[in-house]
Design a protein around this motif. Structure first.
Motif, PDB file in Angstrom:
ATOM      1  N   ASN A   1       0.880  -1.168   0.000  1.00  0.00           N
ATOM      2  CA  ASN A   1       0.000   0.000   0.000  1.00  0.00           C
ATOM      3  C   ASN A   1       0.918   1.219   0.000  1.00  0.00           C
ATOM      4  OD1 ASN A   1      -1.696   2.147   0.434  1.00  0.00           O
ATOM      5  ND2 ASN A   1      -2.925   1.126   1.999  1.00  0.00           N
ATOM      6  N   PRO A   2       1.186   1.792  -1.172  1.00  0.00           N
ATOM      7  CA  PRO A   2       2.103   2.923  -1.244  1.00  0.00           C
ATOM      8  C   PRO A   2       1.515   4.238  -0.759  1.00  0.00           C
ATOM      9  CG  PRO A   2       1.725   1.937  -3.428  1.00  0.00           C
ATOM     10  CD  PRO A   2       0.773   1.317  -2.483  1.00  0.00           C
ATOM     11  N   GLY A   3       0.239   4.236  -0.323  1.00  0.00           N
ATOM     12  CA  GLY A   3      -0.391   5.480   0.108  1.00  0.00           C
ATOM     13  C   GLY A   3      -0.368   6.492  -1.020  1.00  0.00           C
ATOM     14  N   ALA A   4      -0.173   7.748  -0.681  1.00  0.00           N
ATOM     15  CA  ALA A   4      -0.195   8.824  -1.669  1.00  0.00           C
ATOM     16  C   ALA A   4       0.935   8.717  -2.685  1.00  0.00           C
ATOM     17  CB  ALA A   4      -0.152  10.182  -0.974  1.00  0.00           C
ATOM     18  N   PHE A   5       2.018   7.983  -2.359  1.00  0.00           N
ATOM     19  CA  PHE A   5       3.085   7.793  -3.336  1.00  0.00           C
ATOM     20  C   PHE A   5       2.593   7.026  -4.564  1.00  0.00           C
ATOM     21  CE2 PHE A   5       6.332   8.001   0.315  1.00  0.00           C
ATOM     22  CZ  PHE A   5       6.596   9.337   0.088  1.00  0.00           C
ATOM     23  N   THR A   6       1.474   6.331  -4.429  1.00  0.00           N
ATOM     24  CA  THR A   6       0.860   5.632  -5.559  1.00  0.00           C
ATOM     25  C   THR A   6       0.751   6.546  -6.768  1.00  0.00           C
ATOM     26  OG1 THR A   6      -0.480   4.341  -4.027  1.00  0.00           O
ATOM     27  CG2 THR A   6      -1.250   4.460  -6.318  1.00  0.00           C
ATOM     28  N   HIS A   7       0.368   7.790  -6.502  1.00  0.00           N
ATOM     29  CA  HIS A   7      -0.005   8.735  -7.549  1.00  0.00           C
ATOM     30  C   HIS A   7       1.130   9.668  -7.961  1.00  0.00           C
ATOM     31  CE1 HIS A   7      -3.717   7.203  -5.970  1.00  0.00           C
ATOM     32  NE2 HIS A   7      -3.446   7.762  -4.815  1.00  0.00           N
ATOM     33  N   THR A   8       2.304   9.513  -7.329  1.00  0.00           N
ATOM     34  CA  THR A   8       3.379  10.476  -7.572  1.00  0.00           C
ATOM     35  C   THR A   8       4.747   9.865  -7.846  1.00  0.00           C
ATOM     36  OG1 THR A   8       3.960  10.655  -5.224  1.00  0.00           O
ATOM     37  CG2 THR A   8       2.272  12.175  -6.063  1.00  0.00           C
ATOM     38  N   SER A   9       4.952   8.596  -7.506  1.00  0.00           N
ATOM     39  CA  SER A   9       6.321   8.096  -7.433  1.00  0.00           C
ATOM     40  C   SER A   9       6.728   7.195  -8.592  1.00  0.00           C
ATOM     41  CB  SER A   9       6.552   7.356  -6.119  1.00  0.00           C
ATOM     42  OG  SER A   9       7.902   6.929  -6.058  1.00  0.00           O
ATOM     43  N   VAL A  10       7.481   7.772  -9.497  1.00  0.00           N
ATOM     44  CA  VAL A  10       8.125   6.988 -10.541  1.00  0.00           C
ATOM     45  C   VAL A  10       9.204   6.104  -9.906  1.00  0.00           C
ATOM     46  CG1 VAL A  10       9.528   7.129 -12.645  1.00  0.00           C
ATOM     47  CG2 VAL A  10       7.593   8.685 -12.315  1.00  0.00           C
ATOM     48  N   ALA A  11       9.822   6.584  -8.837  1.00  0.00           N
ATOM     49  CA  ALA A  11      10.875   5.808  -8.163  1.00  0.00           C
ATOM     50  C   ALA A  11      10.314   4.499  -7.601  1.00  0.00           C
ATOM     51  CB  ALA A  11      11.518   6.643  -7.057  1.00  0.00           C
ATOM     52  N   LEU A  12       9.113   4.538  -7.019  1.00  0.00           N
ATOM     53  CA  LEU A  12       8.509   3.298  -6.526  1.00  0.00           C
ATOM     54  C   LEU A  12       8.108   2.397  -7.697  1.00  0.00           C
ATOM     55  CD1 LEU A  12       6.418   4.509  -3.474  1.00  0.00           C
ATOM     56  CD2 LEU A  12       8.481   3.098  -3.441  1.00  0.00           C
ATOM     57  N   HIS A  13       7.612   2.962  -8.762  1.00  0.00           N
ATOM     58  CA  HIS A  13       7.327   2.201  -9.985  1.00  0.00           C
ATOM     59  C   HIS A  13       8.580   1.436 -10.412  1.00  0.00           C
ATOM     60  CE1 HIS A  13       5.985   1.660 -14.269  1.00  0.00           C
ATOM     61  NE2 HIS A  13       7.280   1.767 -14.457  1.00  0.00           N
ATOM     62  N   ASP A  14       9.700   2.146 -10.485  1.00  0.00           N
ATOM     63  CA  ASP A  14      10.950   1.530 -10.917  1.00  0.00           C
ATOM     64  C   ASP A  14      11.413   0.442  -9.951  1.00  0.00           C
ATOM     65  OD1 ASP A  14      10.958   3.187 -13.131  1.00  0.00           O
ATOM     66  OD2 ASP A  14      12.525   4.527 -12.360  1.00  0.00           O
ATOM     67  N   ALA A  15      11.239   0.677  -8.649  1.00  0.00           N
ATOM     68  CA  ALA A  15      11.660  -0.317  -7.648  1.00  0.00           C
ATOM     69  C   ALA A  15      10.807  -1.578  -7.740  1.00  0.00           C
ATOM     70  CB  ALA A  15      11.593   0.283  -6.251  1.00  0.00           C
ATOM     71  N   VAL A  16       9.500  -1.425  -7.918  1.00  0.00           N
ATOM     72  CA  VAL A  16       8.627  -2.595  -8.066  1.00  0.00           C
ATOM     73  C   VAL A  16       8.994  -3.347  -9.340  1.00  0.00           C
ATOM     74  CG1 VAL A  16       6.237  -3.343  -8.456  1.00  0.00           C
ATOM     75  CG2 VAL A  16       6.741  -1.656  -6.671  1.00  0.00           C
ATOM     76  N   ARG A  17       9.217  -2.623 -10.403  1.00  0.00           N
ATOM     77  CA  ARG A  17       9.582  -3.248 -11.686  1.00  0.00           C
ATOM     78  C   ARG A  17      10.902  -4.006 -11.576  1.00  0.00           C
ATOM     79  NH1 ARG A  17       9.235   0.165 -16.962  1.00  0.00           N
ATOM     80  NH2 ARG A  17       7.853  -1.421 -17.779  1.00  0.00           N
TER      81      ARG A  17
END
Length: 144
Positions: free
Chosen positions: A75-91
């Motif tokens: 559950n990334p919270g508000a980072f869901t909607h803002t974080s390319v860095a989390l996108h990259d880490a999950v990928r």
């Protein structure tokens, strides 16, 4: 022994129970953790449960999960909607990631309609309150 499922929680989830109860309900994060531990125990899967308000910490935990987790419920919270860095880490990690949200993000403000995590997650479960987490654990366990 099976590696644990890691449940990672993003910003402001430490305020559950008092923050916007009309949106998020009255359960605390500790209540959610307890229910998740029970569900994981029923499934015979160990569990690690964490929360951070810091994007970099969540990225570090995703990197750690690549080695030490069988799957991630996130559950990334508000980072869901803002974080390319989390996108990259999950990928970048191998274990399957199940994105979860307590609220139905698609029924909220327009800026909450886009998730940077969803395109790289195995699946997303939203809008079901505590059940989002419990179903996320079940989905993660089935991915093993």
């Amino acid at each position: 022994m099976t590696k644990p499922i890691h449940i990672l929680n993003g910003p402001n989830l430490n305020l559950l129970g008092t923050r916007e109860p009309e949106v998020y309900g009255t359960m605390t994060l500790a209540d959610i953790e307890s229910a998740c531990i029970d569900r994981a125990r029923d499934l015979g899967v160990p569990l690690v449960f964490r929360q951070s308000n810091h994007e970099g910490q969540l990225i570090d935990w995703l990197h750690d999960a690549n080695v030490n987790a069988s799957a991630v419920v996130f559950n990334p919270g508000a980072f869901t909607h803002t974080s390319v860095a989390l996108h990259d880490a999950v990928r970048a990690i191998e274990p399957p990631v199940i994105e979860v949200h307590l609220s139905q993000t698609a029924a909220r403000e327009d800026f909450r309609h886009h998730s940077y995590v969803a395109p790289v997650a195995r699946g997303s479960i939203t809008g079901l309150g505590l059940q989002s987490y419990l179903l996320g654990i079940e989905a993660a366990a089935k991915c093993l």
